[in-house]
Design a protein around this motif. Sequence first.
Motif, PDB file in Angstrom:
ATOM      1  N   HIS A 155       0.724  -1.048  -0.003  1.00 31.13           N
ATOM      2  CA  HIS A 155       0.137  -0.056  -0.005  1.00 31.13           C
ATOM      3  C   HIS A 155       0.846   1.210  -0.050  1.00 31.13           C
ATOM      4  O   HIS A 155       1.950   1.365   0.808  1.00 31.13           O
ATOM      5  N   ASP A 156       0.699   2.102  -1.112  1.00 25.72           N
ATOM      6  CA  ASP A 156       1.505   3.415  -1.184  1.00 25.72           C
ATOM      7  C   ASP A 156       1.032   4.449  -0.088  1.00 25.72           C
ATOM      8  O   ASP A 156       2.089   5.537  -0.093  1.00 25.72           O
ATOM      9  N   ILE A 157      -0.046   4.582   0.116  1.00 21.23           N
ATOM     10  CA  ILE A 157      -0.447   5.759   0.810  1.00 21.23           C
ATOM     11  C   ILE A 157      -1.320   5.257   2.136  1.00 21.23           C
ATOM     12  O   ILE A 157      -2.209   4.435   2.017  1.00 21.23           O
ATOM     13  N   GLY A 158      -1.141   5.730   3.431  1.00 22.57           N
ATOM     14  CA  GLY A 158      -2.024   5.393   4.247  1.00 22.57           C
ATOM     15  C   GLY A 158      -2.818   6.584   4.883  1.00 22.57           C
ATOM     16  O   GLY A 158      -2.533   7.875   4.432  1.00 22.57           O
ATOM     17  N   LEU A 159      -4.286   6.408   4.933  1.00 23.98           N
ATOM     18  CA  LEU A 159      -5.206   7.444   5.349  1.00 23.98           C
ATOM     19  C   LEU A 159      -5.849   7.066   6.611  1.00 23.98           C
ATOM     20  O   LEU A 159      -6.281   6.054   6.669  1.00 23.98           O
ATOM     21  N   THR A 160      -5.900   7.781   7.508  1.00 29.94           N
ATOM     22  CA  THR A 160      -6.735   7.659   8.797  1.00 29.94           C
ATOM     23  C   THR A 160      -7.761   9.001   8.624  1.00 29.94           C
ATOM     24  O   THR A 160      -7.727  10.081   8.583  1.00 29.94           O
ATOM     25  N   LEU A 161      -8.931   8.214   8.613  1.00 28.93           N
ATOM     26  CA  LEU A 161     -10.273   9.173   8.544  1.00 28.93           C
ATOM     27  C   LEU A 161     -10.917   9.531   9.799  1.00 28.93           C
ATOM     28  O   LEU A 161     -11.442   8.471  10.257  1.00 28.93           O
ATOM     29  N   GLY A 162     -10.898  10.406  10.222  1.00 26.83           N
ATOM     30  CA  GLY A 162     -11.514  11.007  11.415  1.00 26.83           C
ATOM     31  C   GLY A 162     -12.777  11.429  11.138  1.00 26.83           C
ATOM     32  O   GLY A 162     -13.765  11.418  10.093  1.00 26.83           O
ATOM     33  N   SER A 163     -13.613  12.138  12.375  1.00 26.64           N
ATOM     34  CA  SER A 163     -14.945  12.547  12.256  1.00 26.64           C
ATOM     35  C   SER A 163     -15.199  13.289  11.008  1.00 26.64           C
ATOM     36  O   SER A 163     -14.533  14.547  10.801  1.00 26.64           O
ATOM     37  N   GLY A 164     -15.987  12.934  10.249  1.00 28.05           N
ATOM     38  CA  GLY A 164     -16.751  13.918   9.090  1.00 28.05           C
ATOM     39  C   GLY A 164     -15.834  13.502   7.638  1.00 28.05           C
ATOM     40  O   GLY A 164     -16.545  13.823   6.582  1.00 28.05           O
ATOM     41  N   TRP A 165     -14.737  12.687   7.857  1.00 25.93           N
ATOM     42  CA  TRP A 165     -13.922  12.196   6.745  1.00 25.93           C
ATOM     43  C   TRP A 165     -14.186  10.975   6.226  1.00 25.93           C
ATOM     44  O   TRP A 165     -13.817  10.453   5.109  1.00 25.93           O
ATOM     45  N   GLY A 166     -14.971  10.284   6.739  1.00 27.88           N
ATOM     46  CA  GLY A 166     -15.169   8.891   6.446  1.00 27.88           C
ATOM     47  C   GLY A 166     -15.774   8.383   5.169  1.00 27.88           C
ATOM     48  O   GLY A 166     -15.350   7.458   4.270  1.00 27.88           O
ATOM     49  N   ARG A 167     -16.493   9.407   4.444  1.00 27.64           N
ATOM     50  CA  ARG A 167     -17.360   8.958   3.220  1.00 27.64           C
ATOM     51  C   ARG A 167     -16.112   8.973   2.206  1.00 27.64           C
ATOM     52  O   ARG A 167     -16.343   8.550   1.034  1.00 27.64           O
ATOM     53  N   ALA A 168     -14.781   9.649   2.264  1.00 27.86           N
ATOM     54  CA  ALA A 168     -14.069   9.836   1.391  1.00 27.86           C
ATOM     55  C   ALA A 168     -13.461   8.412   0.973  1.00 27.86           C
ATOM     56  O   ALA A 168     -13.174   8.172  -0.141  1.00 27.86           O
ATOM     57  N   ALA A 169     -13.580   7.440   1.652  1.00 28.73           N
ATOM     58  CA  ALA A 169     -12.976   5.939   1.463  1.00 28.73           C
ATOM     59  C   ALA A 169     -13.868   5.621   0.189  1.00 28.73           C
ATOM     60  O   ALA A 169     -13.548   4.546  -0.510  1.00 28.73           O
ATOM     61  N   ASP A 170     -15.359   6.038   0.324  1.00 29.80           N
ATOM     62  CA  ASP A 170     -15.952   5.483  -0.908  1.00 29.80           C
ATOM     63  C   ASP A 170     -15.717   6.053  -2.422  1.00 29.80           C
ATOM     64  O   ASP A 170     -16.323   5.410  -3.277  1.00 29.80           O
ATOM     65  N   VAL A 171     -15.294   7.205  -2.346  1.00 28.85           N
ATOM     66  CA  VAL A 171     -14.993   7.911  -3.704  1.00 28.85           C
ATOM     67  C   VAL A 171     -13.568   8.249  -4.181  1.00 28.85           C
ATOM     68  O   VAL A 171     -13.313   8.359  -5.295  1.00 28.85           O
ATOM     69  N   ILE A 172     -12.482   7.738  -3.402  1.00 28.72           N
ATOM     70  CA  ILE A 172     -11.153   7.988  -3.846  1.00 28.72           C
ATOM     71  C   ILE A 172     -10.881   6.893  -4.873  1.00 28.72           C
ATOM     72  O   ILE A 172      -9.586   6.923  -5.385  1.00 28.72           O
ATOM     73  N   GLY A 173     -11.243   5.879  -4.717  1.00 26.22           N
ATOM     74  CA  GLY A 173     -11.026   4.655  -5.686  1.00 26.22           C
ATOM     75  C   GLY A 173     -11.770   3.444  -5.469  1.00 26.22           C
ATOM     76  O   GLY A 173     -12.770   3.435  -4.994  1.00 26.22           O
ATOM     77  N   GLU A 174     -11.499   2.525  -5.986  1.00 31.94           N
ATOM     78  CA  GLU A 174     -12.016   1.115  -6.182  1.00 31.94           C
ATOM     79  C   GLU A 174     -11.590   0.290  -4.599  1.00 31.94           C
ATOM     80  O   GLU A 174     -10.470   0.187  -4.799  1.00 31.94           O
ATOM     81  N   THR A 175     -12.682   0.050  -4.193  1.00 28.60           N
ATOM     82  CA  THR A 175     -12.549  -0.970  -2.882  1.00 28.60           C
ATOM     83  C   THR A 175     -12.230  -2.240  -3.216  1.00 28.60           C
ATOM     84  O   THR A 175     -12.837  -2.956  -4.072  1.00 28.60           O
ATOM     85  N   VAL A 176     -11.027  -2.552  -2.931  1.00 25.36           N
ATOM     86  CA  VAL A 176     -10.366  -3.890  -3.079  1.00 25.36           C
ATOM     87  C   VAL A 176     -10.953  -5.007  -1.758  1.00 25.36           C
ATOM     88  O   VAL A 176     -11.333  -6.080  -2.183  1.00 25.36           O
ATOM     89  N   ALA A 177     -10.724  -4.488  -0.731  1.00 22.25           N
ATOM     90  CA  ALA A 177     -10.997  -5.281   0.459  1.00 22.25           C
ATOM     91  C   ALA A 177     -11.341  -4.447   1.835  1.00 22.25           C
ATOM     92  O   ALA A 177     -10.967  -3.485   1.736  1.00 22.25           O
ATOM     93  N   VAL A 178     -12.344  -4.875   2.685  1.00 17.73           N
ATOM     94  CA  VAL A 178     -12.678  -4.361   3.818  1.00 17.73           C
ATOM     95  C   VAL A 178     -12.417  -5.472   4.952  1.00 17.73           C
ATOM     96  O   VAL A 178     -12.999  -6.404   4.839  1.00 17.73           O
ATOM     97  N   ILE A 179     -11.703  -4.992   6.024  1.00 17.62           N
ATOM     98  CA  ILE A 179     -11.278  -6.018   6.852  1.00 17.62           C
ATOM     99  C   ILE A 179     -11.825  -5.432   8.347  1.00 17.62           C
ATOM    100  O   ILE A 179     -11.499  -4.327   8.558  1.00 17.62           O
ATOM    101  N   PRO A 180     -12.440  -6.172   9.090  1.00 17.90           N
ATOM    102  CA  PRO A 180     -12.862  -5.768  10.380  1.00 17.90           C
ATOM    103  C   PRO A 180     -11.374  -5.713  11.423  1.00 17.90           C
ATOM    104  O   PRO A 180     -10.520  -6.445  11.180  1.00 17.90           O
ATOM    105  N   ALA A 181     -11.447  -4.560  12.081  1.00 15.35           N
ATOM    106  CA  ALA A 181     -10.282  -4.167  12.720  1.00 15.35           C
ATOM    107  C   ALA A 181      -9.639  -5.502  13.575  1.00 15.35           C
ATOM    108  O   ALA A 181      -8.232  -5.754  13.585  1.00 15.35           O
ATOM    109  N   GLU A 182     -10.483  -6.120  14.208  1.00 13.84           N
ATOM    110  CA  GLU A 182     -10.231  -7.213  15.021  1.00 13.84           C
ATOM    111  C   GLU A 182      -9.437  -8.426  14.667  1.00 13.84           C
ATOM    112  O   GLU A 182      -8.795  -9.106  15.042  1.00 13.84           O
TER     113      GLU A 182
END
Length: 268
Positions: A27-54
């Motif tokens: 992974h070339d870029i890391g992003l931590t999305l705080g309050s208000g920023w979470g929706r950006a994950a839906d539009v910056i590119g194509e989701t390959v995988a979503v992993i539960p944190a635990e």
Amino acid sequence: MTEPLDPTARAAEAAAAIARLTGVDRHDIGLTLGSGWGRAADVIGETVAVIPAEEVPGFHVSGVPGHSGTLRSIRLASGRHALVIGARTHFYEGRGVRAVVHGVRTAAAAGAGIMLLTNGAGGIDPAFRAGEPVLISDHLNLTAASPVEGANFVDLTDLYADRLRALAREAEPSLQQGVYVQLPGPHYETPAEIHYLRTIGGQIVGMSTALEAIAARQAGMEVLGLSLITNPAAGMGEDPLSHEEVLAEGKAAEPRLAELLSRVVARL
């Protein structure tokens, strides 16, 4: 509470798990999305995988409403991959500084050379209005803690990289910049404390980001920080402060912030 395993080794273990679970070696870029920023994950590119944190070593489900509790791998239009950390651990959760910066260290171990940190924060400078995104130009770490352990002297002169801030302002020339203050929380500040912070140069105040930024720099990453002003800081407005207000302002700003972050990430 501290993690028993060396933090660098713990991050490498987490990065290996992410590579296995996502099928993405780097992974070339890391992003931590705080309050208000979470929706950006839906539009910056194509989701390959979503992993539960635990499912990833060292991560925990976020104890704060408004955070997704997942890690997401996204393929950008450039073909590079971004690792979105929606499972931020805050200093006030009592898990220790290692846990607070584990996401950043994991992003570095996964190959990221850039860390984009976002948050929702209070506006100390009256020029910053609620609903406005502001670039972090520098910070004041008032947590009385550091993620750097031992005699490792890390230069923070250009912590919030001039190069990345210039790229962000190419994407959005109207972006203002300000000095962010991290306090431990979870209580909000008193008006007297806000007066003090303003006197010493603080313009934005929150409960995250600074410790993560230091850890990112120690790991050799370039850092870009963005705050959403969710409310005037204590004593700067007429209404009492509440987390519900933060969430509501963040929700209202989500479409604009997602579009902004999409344009910024495309330039990084």
